[in-house]
Design an enzyme around this catalytic site. Structure first.
Site, PDB file in Angstrom:
ATOM      1  N   CYS A  14       0.819  -1.231   0.000  1.00  0.00           N
ATOM      2  CA  CYS A  14       0.000   0.000   0.000  1.00  0.00           C
ATOM      3  C   CYS A  14       0.846   1.272   0.000  1.00  0.00           C
ATOM      4  O   CYS A  14       0.315   2.363  -0.208  1.00  0.00           O
ATOM      5  CB  CYS A  14      -0.963  -0.006   1.174  1.00  0.00           C
ATOM      6  SG  CYS A  14      -2.035  -1.448   1.181  1.00  0.00           S
ATOM      7  N   HIS A  26      -3.148   7.189   2.148  1.00  0.00           N
ATOM      8  CA  HIS A  26      -3.603   5.878   1.687  1.00  0.00           C
ATOM      9  C   HIS A  26      -5.011   5.652   2.236  1.00  0.00           C
ATOM     10  O   HIS A  26      -5.284   5.924   3.414  1.00  0.00           O
ATOM     11  CB  HIS A  26      -2.638   4.796   2.186  1.00  0.00           C
ATOM     12  CG  HIS A  26      -3.148   3.413   1.960  1.00  0.00           C
ATOM     13  ND1 HIS A  26      -3.642   2.997   0.742  1.00  0.00           N
ATOM     14  CD2 HIS A  26      -3.261   2.355   2.810  1.00  0.00           C
ATOM     15  CE1 HIS A  26      -4.034   1.737   0.854  1.00  0.00           C
ATOM     16  NE2 HIS A  26      -3.813   1.327   2.088  1.00  0.00           N
ATOM     17  N   ASN A  44     -10.195  -0.144   0.069  1.00  0.00           N
ATOM     18  CA  ASN A  44      -8.734  -0.061   0.061  1.00  0.00           C
ATOM     19  C   ASN A  44      -8.229  -0.691  -1.246  1.00  0.00           C
ATOM     20  O   ASN A  44      -8.331  -1.907  -1.430  1.00  0.00           O
ATOM     21  CB  ASN A  44      -8.204  -0.809   1.284  1.00  0.00           C
ATOM     22  CG  ASN A  44      -6.688  -0.798   1.388  1.00  0.00           C
ATOM     23  OD1 ASN A  44      -5.994  -0.439   0.444  1.00  0.00           O
ATOM     24  ND2 ASN A  44      -6.182  -1.204   2.542  1.00  0.00           N
TER      25      ASN A  44
HETATM   26  O1  UT7 Z   1      -3.759  -1.285   3.497  1.00  0.00           O
HETATM   27  C1  UT7 Z   1      -2.861  -1.490   4.539  1.00  0.00           C
HETATM   28  C2  UT7 Z   1      -3.315  -0.854   5.719  1.00  0.00           C
HETATM   29  N1  UT7 Z   1      -4.402  -1.598   6.324  1.00  0.00           N
HETATM   30  C3  UT7 Z   1      -5.053  -1.018   7.294  1.00  0.00           C
HETATM   31  O2  UT7 Z   1      -4.797   0.130   7.558  1.00  0.00           O
HETATM   32  C4  UT7 Z   1      -6.080  -1.791   8.081  1.00  0.00           C
HETATM   33  C5  UT7 Z   1      -5.950  -1.379   9.526  1.00  0.00           C
HETATM   34  N2  UT7 Z   1      -6.921  -2.004  10.407  1.00  0.00           N
HETATM   35  C6  UT7 Z   1      -8.235  -1.677  10.372  1.00  0.00           C
HETATM   36  O3  UT7 Z   1      -8.662  -0.888   9.555  1.00  0.00           O
HETATM   37  C7  UT7 Z   1      -9.136  -2.265  11.430  1.00  0.00           C
HETATM   38  O4  UT7 Z   1      -8.367  -2.909  12.415  1.00  0.00           O
HETATM   39  C8  UT7 Z   1     -10.184  -3.255  10.863  1.00  0.00           C
HETATM   40  C9  UT7 Z   1     -11.211  -2.508  10.049  1.00  0.00           C
HETATM   41  C10 UT7 Z   1      -9.503  -4.295   9.984  1.00  0.00           C
HETATM   42  C11 UT7 Z   1     -10.926  -3.983  11.983  1.00  0.00           C
HETATM   43  O5  UT7 Z   1     -11.539  -3.033  12.848  1.00  0.00           O
HETATM   44  P1  UT7 Z   1     -11.451  -3.181  14.428  1.00  0.00           P
HETATM   45  O6  UT7 Z   1     -12.203  -2.068  15.008  1.00  0.00           O
HETATM   46  O7  UT7 Z   1      -9.981  -3.308  14.759  1.00  0.00           O
HETATM   47  O8  UT7 Z   1     -12.251  -4.521  14.663  1.00  0.00           O
HETATM   48  P2  UT7 Z   1     -11.746  -5.863  15.369  1.00  0.00           P
HETATM   49  O9  UT7 Z   1     -10.775  -6.574  14.502  1.00  0.00           O
HETATM   50  O10 UT7 Z   1     -11.358  -5.549  16.768  1.00  0.00           O
HETATM   51  O11 UT7 Z   1     -13.088  -6.704  15.407  1.00  0.00           O
HETATM   52  C12 UT7 Z   1     -14.180  -6.321  16.254  1.00  0.00           C
HETATM   53  C13 UT7 Z   1     -15.291  -7.326  16.114  1.00  0.00           C
HETATM   54  C14 UT7 Z   1     -14.861  -8.764  16.268  1.00  0.00           C
HETATM   55  O12 UT7 Z   1     -15.894  -9.458  16.950  1.00  0.00           O
HETATM   56  P3  UT7 Z   1     -15.720  -9.804  18.508  1.00  0.00           P
HETATM   57  O13 UT7 Z   1     -14.490 -10.660  18.602  1.00  0.00           O
HETATM   58  O14 UT7 Z   1     -15.573  -8.490  19.197  1.00  0.00           O
HETATM   59  O15 UT7 Z   1     -16.997 -10.522  18.820  1.00  0.00           O
HETATM   60  C15 UT7 Z   1     -14.796  -9.276  14.857  1.00  0.00           C
HETATM   61  O16 UT7 Z   1     -15.024 -10.652  14.760  1.00  0.00           O
HETATM   62  O17 UT7 Z   1     -15.863  -7.218  14.808  1.00  0.00           O
HETATM   63  C16 UT7 Z   1     -15.932  -8.519  14.212  1.00  0.00           C
HETATM   64  N3  UT7 Z   1     -15.786  -8.367  12.767  1.00  0.00           N
HETATM   65  C17 UT7 Z   1     -16.814  -8.204  11.933  1.00  0.00           C
HETATM   66  N4  UT7 Z   1     -18.141  -8.155  12.127  1.00  0.00           N
HETATM   67  C18 UT7 Z   1     -18.927  -7.967  11.053  1.00  0.00           C
HETATM   68  C19 UT7 Z   1     -14.632  -8.347  12.064  1.00  0.00           C
HETATM   69  N5  UT7 Z   1     -14.911  -8.171  10.763  1.00  0.00           N
HETATM   70  C20 UT7 Z   1     -16.251  -8.077  10.645  1.00  0.00           C
HETATM   71  C21 UT7 Z   1     -17.127  -7.881   9.572  1.00  0.00           C
HETATM   72  N6  UT7 Z   1     -18.457  -7.834   9.809  1.00  0.00           N
HETATM   73  N7  UT7 Z   1     -16.695  -7.731   8.285  1.00  0.00           N
END
Ligand code: UT7
Length: 325
Positions: free
Chosen positions: A119, A252, A282
């Site tokens: 990225c 980005h 993204n």
């Molecule tokens: O391109 C390179 C750069 N990449 C990035 O910058 C990505 C950086 N990271 C992010 O943008 C975020 O960390 C994410 C968007 C990937 C995830 O967001 P988050 O607020 O960190 O969520 P999380 O991983 O802590 O997940 C929270 C909850 C989990 O459920 P529990 O364990 O709390 O019950 C996940 O299982 O959300 C759940 N979850 C979803 N639910 C519905 C994860 N993905 C999904 C989904 N739909 N698609």
């Protein structure tokens, strides 16, 4: 006389198939994968993304973006003497997507190669092109970010497959007596390779390991917000400018929350941040030139504006390019 480089044209291209979060959620539900528009919008700011048809490759998307950038610059493909493509989803293992794209443009002879910095690929590629122009190796470069990330997504993993899209963006970078690119800053730290990777490889006629994207989202998020501020400050210091001199921040486009946090640290109002993540998702190396072209064509970015381009991603890699448009 000093020799600088300056962007003289921008272009982009999105494949026609557009999926809203609701469209994608319905497709995933049919496979037993649960997600929702609410979750995706709240956690990422993404509302839609584009996916390329199965027979469309990064060079096809990049070709359209390149043609649009050439038209904006008032140049023909035959005027170009350097092609750099930033991509992590190349058409083939080799030759490079850049050489394939060169042939599709109907030209031959000029150097053409890919830059692989995930990225951060576009800021890496732009920095390399700037250097090659400053040293006199090239005068009129096409710098392209092109990706078909849909090919490397695991559609059974809701934590990653809702985040990415396909597309391409391009700029024409020309030698100039006035800057142009004011300062650049590139970094990498390979110890973080495992937090964002496609670990598979090709060996003995087979794919070895997993050929689909893996990401520890929270680890990437945490690293990204720190390095984006550092890199912006480094380029400003090199150019002798302040936060307030930035007319447009073009980060980005991965997550609106990362972009908001970077803007806050740079004391920039959100009105100065170019945001396309809502419509594109993204698109990795394509996200910055796609966002830039959208803002140029919308009349937001004007000649003479100071732009801060910032990339961050797999590697771990990060960097920034500060420029006068
Ligand atoms: O391109 C390179 C750069 N990449 C990035 O910058 C990505 C950086 N990271 C992010 O943008 C975020 O960390 C994410 C968007 C990937 C995830 O967001 P988050 O607020 O960190 O969520 P999380 O991983 O802590 O997940 C929270 C909850 C989990 O459920 P529990 O364990 O709390 O019950 C996940 O299982 O959300 C759940 N979850 C979803 N639910 C519905 C994860 N993905 C999904 C989904 N739909 N698609």
């Amino acid at each position: 006389m000093n020799r600088y480089s300056r962007i003289t044209g921008t272009g982009s291209y999105l494949p026609p198939r557009r999926l809203t979060n609701a469209d994608l959620a319905a497709e995933l539900a049919a496979k037993g994968v649960e997600t929702s528009d609410e979750w995706i919008v709240e956690r990422t700011g993404i509302r839609a993304r584009h996916f390329a048809a199965p027979d469309v490759s990064s060079s096809d998307l990049g070709l359209q973006a390149a043609r649009n950038a050439l038209q904006a610059a008032g140049l023909q493909a035959s005027d170009i003497d350097l092609i750099i493509v930033a991509t992590s989803t190349p058409d083939m293992v080799f030759p490079s997507t850049a050489t394939i794209l060169q042939h599709k443009l109907g030209i031959a002879g000029c150097p053409a190669f890919d830059v692989q910095a995930v990225c951060s690929g576009f800021v890496y590629a732009l920095t390399v092109a700037d250097s090659l122009i400053k040293t006199g190796t090239a005068s009129k470069a096409l710098v392209i970010g092109a990706e078909v990330f849909s090919r490397i997504l695991d559609f059974s993993d809701r934590t990653t497959c809702v985040l990415f899209g396909d597309g391409a963006g391009a700029v024409v970078l020309e030698a100039s007596e006035t800057p142009g690119i004011l300062a650049t800053d590139l970094h990498a730290d390979g110890k973080h390779a495992s937090i964002l990777c496609v670990p598979g490889t090709v060996s003995g006629g087979k794919v070895l390991g997993d050929p689909l994207l893996k990401m520890d989202g929270q680890a990437v998020f945490k690293l990204a917000v720190g390095v984006l501020e550092d890199s912006a400050r480094a380029t400003l210091a090199k150019a002798g400018l302040q936060d307030a001199d930035i007319d447009w921040l073009i980060p980005h486009q991965a997550n609106i929350r990362i972009m908001q946090s970077t803007a806050k640290k740079l004391k920039l109002p959100l009105s100065k941040v170019v945001v396309t993540v809502d419509q594109h998702g993204n698109t990795s190396a394509a996200s910055i030139p796609l966002a830039m072209d959208a803002a140029v064509r919308a009349g937001q970015i004007r000649k003479g504006d100071t732009l801060m381009l910032e990339g961050v991603g797999g590697g771990f890699t990060w960097g920034a390019v500060l420029l006068k448009y």
